[in-house]
Design an enzyme around this catalytic site. Sequence first.
Site, PDB file in Angstrom:
ATOM      1  N   HIS A 172       0.850  -1.194   0.000  1.00 27.67           N
ATOM      2  CA  HIS A 172       0.000   0.000   0.000  1.00 27.67           C
ATOM      3  C   HIS A 172       0.887   1.245   0.000  1.00 27.67           C
ATOM      4  O   HIS A 172       1.976   1.230   0.569  1.00 27.67           O
ATOM      5  CB  HIS A 172      -0.895  -0.027   1.245  1.00 27.67           C
ATOM      6  CG  HIS A 172      -1.912   1.062   1.269  1.00 27.67           C
ATOM      7  ND1 HIS A 172      -1.615   2.331   1.694  1.00 27.67           N
ATOM      8  CD2 HIS A 172      -3.212   1.068   0.883  1.00 27.67           C
ATOM      9  CE1 HIS A 172      -2.710   3.080   1.574  1.00 27.67           C
ATOM     10  NE2 HIS A 172      -3.682   2.341   1.080  1.00 27.67           N
ATOM     11  N   ASP A 209     -11.022   1.737  -1.657  1.00 24.89           N
ATOM     12  CA  ASP A 209     -10.143   2.601  -0.870  1.00 24.89           C
ATOM     13  C   ASP A 209     -10.966   3.416   0.135  1.00 24.89           C
ATOM     14  O   ASP A 209     -10.702   4.600   0.371  1.00 24.89           O
ATOM     15  CB  ASP A 209      -9.286   3.527  -1.767  1.00 24.89           C
ATOM     16  CG  ASP A 209      -7.954   3.899  -1.099  1.00 24.89           C
ATOM     17  OD1 ASP A 209      -7.760   3.537   0.075  1.00 24.89           O
ATOM     18  OD2 ASP A 209      -7.131   4.555  -1.755  1.00 24.89           O
TER      19      ASP A 209
HETATM   20 MN    MN Z   1      -5.673   2.955   0.452  1.00 22.65          MN
END
Ligand code: MN
Length: 371
Positions: free
Chosen positions: A206, A331
Site C-alpha cells: 500500500h 479505498d
Molecule cells: Mn488505500
Amino acid sequence: MKVNRRKFLESSSMLLSAGALGAATGYAAPAQKPGKKYRLIATEEAFASPEQVESFRRGAATQWHDPDVNMWRSFLANETILRRLLDFEKERLGIMDQFGVDMHLLSLTAPGVQLLDADAGTALAASANDLLAETVKKHPTRYTGLASFAPQDPKRAAKEIERAINTLKLNGLIVNSHTNGEYLDDPKFWPIFEAATALNAAIYIHPRNLPAHADDILDAGINLDGAIWGFQMETGLHAMRLIVGGVFDQFPKLKIVLGHMGEAVPFWLYRIDYMYNVYTSGGRGRIRIKRKPSEYVKDNFMITTSGVNFHPTLEYCHKVLGADNIMFAIDYPYQETEGSVAFINSAPLPEADLEKITHGNAEKLFHIPPA
Ligand code: MN
C-alpha cells in the site's frame, strides 16, 4: 433526517447484528437490490485501531517533520475520516449495504505501524491483528482482513505473519511501502518473504509518502505529494525495486498486490523491458534477473482498481495484464463507495471477466470462501 438516523443508530446499536442492520437502517439489502450483478469484494479498505490513532496523535503533537505525520495531522482534524476508520458496526456496513458491497477486505490504514520503532511497531501490529481477527469473527460474511507486521524487525515480523495466518486465520498481508527509507528488496527483509511464501499469503504493498528528504521535492509549494502523484511514484518504485532486485527469482511463488491500477507500472511495461535490456547489455546494474521485468509483473503481481474509477485505464490493464490479474477495490473511507461501485458495475468488459475482477480473483488469492 441525517441526525435522526444517527440518533436511531446509536440508540439501537445493542440490537444490531450484521443481518439486522439493513432492515434497522432502512438500507436495502444488497441481494434484493435491483441491478446488482456481481458479488463485490472490495480489497483495499482501511481501518484504524484506537491504539494506532493514539500513536499518530503522539507523533502529530511533536515537531516531527515527516510527510506521513503531516498527513495524519490533517486526518486527526477530519471527523468523518476518523469516525469511518474506527467503525466496523454502523456506518461502514450501512454504506456497504446501501451501494451493494458484499465484503470489505480490511487493512490497517497507512502508514500502518511503520513510523514506530521496532518494539512499538511489533506490538501495535499484533494488537491491530487481534482486533481485526475479532472483527472478522463477528462478521464473517462481511469482513476479511490483511494482517500487519513491522518490517523494522524482520524476524519478529515473520513470526507475527505466521501467527496472523495460522492462528488468527487472516487472509493475507499488508505493508505500507518503505520503512525508514528502506525497501523490501534488501535481503535483510527476506524473512518476511520466506514466511509469506511458506504460508501462501499475498502481500499488498500500500502507498505511503516518500521519506522526508525525497518528499520535499514534491511538496515545495506544488502539493504533488500524497495521492495525486507521490504515492504512485513511491509504491511503483517499490515494485520495480523488487523486480530488478531479483526478489522473484529468489521467491518465484511470491504474490504482490498493488492498488491504484498498479501504481502506473503497467503503463510503462514496454519502456521498462526495453531499457532494462539496453542498460544491462551496457553493463549497468549489479543484479541480473532471469526474465523480462514485464513477465514478473504478469506472474507475481495482482493489481486493484482502488481510486481509479476510469474505464479506459481498466480496459488497458485488462488488455495488458489479463482478467486474472485485476481485483475490485474502493479505498474506503478515502474514496467514495458509490462511484467505485457504479464504475465496476458498468465496466465495458465481458461478464465472465467481471466475475473474476469483482470477486473471483480475490476469493482465490485471499482464500475467501465463495458466497
Ligand atoms: Mn488505500
